[in-house]
Design a protein around this motif. Structure first.
Motif, PDB file in Angstrom:
ATOM      1  N   GLN A 180       0.869  -1.178   0.000  1.00 55.99           N
ATOM      2  CA  GLN A 180       0.000   0.000   0.000  1.00 55.99           C
ATOM      3  C   GLN A 180       0.905   1.227   0.000  1.00 55.99           C
ATOM      4  O   GLN A 180       1.625   1.477   0.960  1.00 55.99           O
ATOM      5  CB  GLN A 180      -0.886   0.008   1.250  1.00 55.99           C
ATOM      6  CG  GLN A 180      -1.828   1.183   1.333  1.00 55.99           C
ATOM      7  CD  GLN A 180      -3.126   0.923   0.600  1.00 55.99           C
ATOM      8  OE1 GLN A 180      -3.645  -0.173   0.654  1.00 55.99           O
ATOM      9  NE2 GLN A 180      -3.642   1.927  -0.069  1.00 55.99           N
ATOM     10  N   ALA A 181       0.910   1.959  -1.093  1.00 51.32           N
ATOM     11  CA  ALA A 181       1.742   3.155  -1.205  1.00 51.32           C
ATOM     12  C   ALA A 181       1.164   4.280  -0.351  1.00 51.32           C
ATOM     13  O   ALA A 181      -0.022   4.289  -0.032  1.00 51.32           O
ATOM     14  CB  ALA A 181       1.841   3.589  -2.667  1.00 51.32           C
ATOM     15  N   VAL A 182       2.014   5.236  -0.009  1.00 46.49           N
ATOM     16  CA  VAL A 182       1.628   6.373   0.824  1.00 46.49           C
ATOM     17  C   VAL A 182       1.711   7.639  -0.013  1.00 46.49           C
ATOM     18  O   VAL A 182       2.655   7.829  -0.785  1.00 46.49           O
ATOM     19  CB  VAL A 182       2.560   6.491   2.054  1.00 46.49           C
ATOM     20  CG1 VAL A 182       2.258   7.753   2.845  1.00 46.49           C
ATOM     21  CG2 VAL A 182       2.442   5.256   2.930  1.00 46.49           C
ATOM     22  N   MET A 183       0.708   8.497   0.144  1.00 46.17           N
ATOM     23  CA  MET A 183       0.698   9.790  -0.527  1.00 46.17           C
ATOM     24  C   MET A 183       0.653  10.865   0.550  1.00 46.17           C
ATOM     25  O   MET A 183      -0.172  10.803   1.459  1.00 46.17           O
ATOM     26  CB  MET A 183      -0.526   9.899  -1.442  1.00 46.17           C
ATOM     27  CG  MET A 183      -0.599  11.167  -2.252  1.00 46.17           C
ATOM     28  SD  MET A 183      -1.985  11.121  -3.437  1.00 46.17           S
ATOM     29  CE  MET A 183      -1.272  10.098  -4.719  1.00 46.17           C
ATOM     30  N   LEU A 184       1.559  11.824   0.462  1.00 49.03           N
ATOM     31  CA  LEU A 184       1.616  12.925   1.413  1.00 49.03           C
ATOM     32  C   LEU A 184       1.081  14.180   0.741  1.00 49.03           C
ATOM     33  O   LEU A 184       1.513  14.530  -0.364  1.00 49.03           O
ATOM     34  CB  LEU A 184       3.062  13.180   1.854  1.00 49.03           C
ATOM     35  CG  LEU A 184       3.841  11.996   2.387  1.00 49.03           C
ATOM     36  CD1 LEU A 184       5.290  12.390   2.664  1.00 49.03           C
ATOM     37  CD2 LEU A 184       3.188  11.432   3.626  1.00 49.03           C
ATOM     38  N   SER A 185       0.132  14.849   1.395  1.00 45.68           N
ATOM     39  CA  SER A 185      -0.427  16.068   0.823  1.00 45.68           C
ATOM     40  C   SER A 185      -0.841  17.014   1.939  1.00 45.68           C
ATOM     41  O   SER A 185      -1.505  16.608   2.890  1.00 45.68           O
ATOM     42  CB  SER A 185      -1.644  15.739  -0.041  1.00 45.68           C
ATOM     43  OG  SER A 185      -2.227  16.935  -0.525  1.00 45.68           O
ATOM     44  N   THR A 186      -0.436  18.262   1.816  1.00 43.97           N
ATOM     45  CA  THR A 186      -0.846  19.273   2.796  1.00 43.97           C
ATOM     46  C   THR A 186      -1.758  20.325   2.168  1.00 43.97           C
ATOM     47  O   THR A 186      -2.270  21.181   2.867  1.00 43.97           O
ATOM     48  CB  THR A 186       0.387  19.973   3.399  1.00 43.97           C
ATOM     49  OG1 THR A 186       1.195  20.487   2.339  1.00 43.97           O
ATOM     50  CG2 THR A 186       1.197  19.018   4.252  1.00 43.97           C
ATOM     51  N   ASN A 187      -1.956  20.246   0.859  1.00 46.06           N
ATOM     52  CA  ASN A 187      -2.819  21.186   0.157  1.00 46.06           C
ATOM     53  C   ASN A 187      -4.221  20.572   0.072  1.00 46.06           C
ATOM     54  O   ASN A 187      -4.413  19.566  -0.607  1.00 46.06           O
ATOM     55  CB  ASN A 187      -2.257  21.449  -1.251  1.00 46.06           C
ATOM     56  CG  ASN A 187      -3.083  22.432  -2.046  1.00 46.06           C
ATOM     57  OD1 ASN A 187      -4.286  22.551  -1.865  1.00 46.06           O
ATOM     58  ND2 ASN A 187      -2.431  23.120  -2.976  1.00 46.06           N
ATOM     59  N   PRO A 188      -5.211  21.177   0.743  1.00 40.92           N
ATOM     60  CA  PRO A 188      -6.564  20.598   0.753  1.00 40.92           C
ATOM     61  C   PRO A 188      -7.151  20.406  -0.650  1.00 40.92           C
ATOM     62  O   PRO A 188      -7.867  19.436  -0.888  1.00 40.92           O
ATOM     63  CB  PRO A 188      -7.394  21.599   1.557  1.00 40.92           C
ATOM     64  CG  PRO A 188      -6.424  22.443   2.290  1.00 40.92           C
ATOM     65  CD  PRO A 188      -5.135  22.398   1.534  1.00 40.92           C
ATOM     66  N   ASP A 189      -6.841  21.310  -1.577  1.00 41.20           N
ATOM     67  CA  ASP A 189      -7.361  21.175  -2.946  1.00 41.20           C
ATOM     68  C   ASP A 189      -6.769  19.954  -3.643  1.00 41.20           C
ATOM     69  O   ASP A 189      -7.478  19.204  -4.317  1.00 41.20           O
ATOM     70  CB  ASP A 189      -7.060  22.434  -3.768  1.00 41.20           C
ATOM     71  CG  ASP A 189      -7.814  23.661  -3.264  1.00 41.20           C
ATOM     72  OD1 ASP A 189      -8.876  23.483  -2.627  1.00 41.20           O
ATOM     73  OD2 ASP A 189      -7.342  24.785  -3.505  1.00 41.20           O
ATOM     74  N   ILE A 190      -5.474  19.737  -3.479  1.00 36.18           N
ATOM     75  CA  ILE A 190      -4.804  18.583  -4.091  1.00 36.18           C
ATOM     76  C   ILE A 190      -5.327  17.300  -3.452  1.00 36.18           C
ATOM     77  O   ILE A 190      -5.614  16.314  -4.140  1.00 36.18           O
ATOM     78  CB  ILE A 190      -3.272  18.686  -3.940  1.00 36.18           C
ATOM     79  CG1 ILE A 190      -2.720  19.937  -4.633  1.00 36.18           C
ATOM     80  CG2 ILE A 190      -2.585  17.420  -4.417  1.00 36.18           C
ATOM     81  CD1 ILE A 190      -2.742  19.936  -6.131  1.00 36.18           C
ATOM     82  N   THR A 191      -5.475  17.309  -2.130  1.00 37.26           N
ATOM     83  CA  THR A 191      -5.976  16.123  -1.414  1.00 37.26           C
ATOM     84  C   THR A 191      -7.395  15.786  -1.867  1.00 37.26           C
ATOM     85  O   THR A 191      -7.708  14.627  -2.137  1.00 37.26           O
ATOM     86  CB  THR A 191      -5.954  16.360   0.116  1.00 37.26           C
ATOM     87  OG1 THR A 191      -4.619  16.710   0.503  1.00 37.26           O
ATOM     88  CG2 THR A 191      -6.394  15.127   0.877  1.00 37.26           C
ATOM     89  N   THR A 192      -8.246  16.799  -1.977  1.00 36.94           N
ATOM     90  CA  THR A 192      -9.625  16.588  -2.424  1.00 36.94           C
ATOM     91  C   THR A 192      -9.655  16.036  -3.844  1.00 36.94           C
ATOM     92  O   THR A 192     -10.399  15.098  -4.142  1.00 36.94           O
ATOM     93  CB  THR A 192     -10.424  17.908  -2.339  1.00 36.94           C
ATOM     94  OG1 THR A 192     -10.439  18.346  -0.979  1.00 36.94           O
ATOM     95  CG2 THR A 192     -11.842  17.736  -2.839  1.00 36.94           C
ATOM     96  N   LEU A 193      -8.828  16.600  -4.714  1.00 39.01           N
ATOM     97  CA  LEU A 193      -8.759  16.126  -6.093  1.00 39.01           C
ATOM     98  C   LEU A 193      -8.311  14.667  -6.148  1.00 39.01           C
ATOM     99  O   LEU A 193      -8.926  13.843  -6.833  1.00 39.01           O
ATOM    100  CB  LEU A 193      -7.811  17.004  -6.912  1.00 39.01           C
ATOM    101  CG  LEU A 193      -7.634  16.627  -8.377  1.00 39.01           C
ATOM    102  CD1 LEU A 193      -8.964  16.691  -9.127  1.00 39.01           C
ATOM    103  CD2 LEU A 193      -6.597  17.544  -9.029  1.00 39.01           C
ATOM    104  N   ALA A 194      -7.259  14.331  -5.412  1.00 41.22           N
ATOM    105  CA  ALA A 194      -6.757  12.943  -5.388  1.00 41.22           C
ATOM    106  C   ALA A 194      -7.840  11.991  -4.882  1.00 41.22           C
ATOM    107  O   ALA A 194      -8.064  10.922  -5.473  1.00 41.22           O
ATOM    108  CB  ALA A 194      -5.505  12.847  -4.526  1.00 41.22           C
ATOM    109  N   ASN A 195      -8.521  12.372  -3.820  1.00 46.61           N
ATOM    110  CA  ASN A 195      -9.592  11.527  -3.292  1.00 46.61           C
ATOM    111  C   ASN A 195     -10.766  11.427  -4.262  1.00 46.61           C
ATOM    112  O   ASN A 195     -11.350  10.349  -4.421  1.00 46.61           O
ATOM    113  CB  ASN A 195     -10.065  12.043  -1.931  1.00 46.61           C
ATOM    114  CG  ASN A 195      -9.172  11.595  -0.805  1.00 46.61           C
ATOM    115  OD1 ASN A 195      -8.767  10.436  -0.741  1.00 46.61           O
ATOM    116  ND2 ASN A 195      -8.847  12.510   0.101  1.00 46.61           N
TER     117      ASN A 195
END
Length: 172
Positions: free
Chosen positions: A79-94
């Motif tokens: 299971q790879a890990v993705m690190l994101s602190t930008n809410p817009d990027i996190t929302t887009l990825a999800n």
């Protein structure tokens, strides 16, 4: 044109991908080729995708990352890990379903991680077309919303690829 880039490092079977700035399709040809090499390795133990310095990411790049997550799960049971602190990027990825193949963490690590920029090779139209098409096909596999959203694009890209293949076969 892209104003961002991808950096990469590997240590003892753990692969780190750092996406910096505005990362678009042009920046992911080398990443896609690298993923194919990593898929063949037997000593892969983990992968981290660092999006903490990413300001924009397009759907092709998200598709290539989805491919990474899927391949690591299927081939290496990781299971790879993705690190994101930008809410817009996190929302887009999800919203694209990457949460199914990555553990997405809100974490800002050391920005001086020892990664090196992936150097873009000579990009041909055919290589770009293949990468964009494959990336969007991968996104379509993640969920029905992506399937509906990208189906017209994939059909058009597939038609263009088929036409290019016919032309190249006629020239042989």
């Amino acid at each position: 044109m892209s104003t961002g880039h991808v950096e990469y490092a590997s240590l003892n079977g753990t692969h780190i991908f750092k996406l910096i700035g505005e990362v678009r399709a042009q920046s992911c040809i080398s990443l896609d080729k690298l993923l194919s090499k990593i898929e063949q390795q037997s000593n892969v133990v983990g992968a981290i995708v660092d999006l903490t310095q990413t300001t924009f990411i397009d759907s092709t790049v998200l598709g290539v990352l989805a491919k990474l997550g899927l391949k690591l799960k299927q081939t290496h049971q990781i299971q790879a890990v993705m690190l994101s602190t930008n809410p817009d990027i996190t929302t887009l990825a999800n919203s694209m379903g990457l949460g199914q193949v990555f553990v997405i963490l809100n974490y800002c690590g050391d920005p001086k991680v020892c990664t090196r920029e992936l150097i873009e090779e000579h990009i041909t139209h055919n290589a770009m077309l293949t990468t964009v098409l494959d990336a969007h096909k991968t996104l379509m596999k993640l969920n029905e919303s992506n399937q509906n959203m990208f189906e017209p694009l994939v059909k058009q890209l597939q038609k263009e690829q088929d036409t290019l293949e016919q032309v190249s076969q006629q020239n042989v």
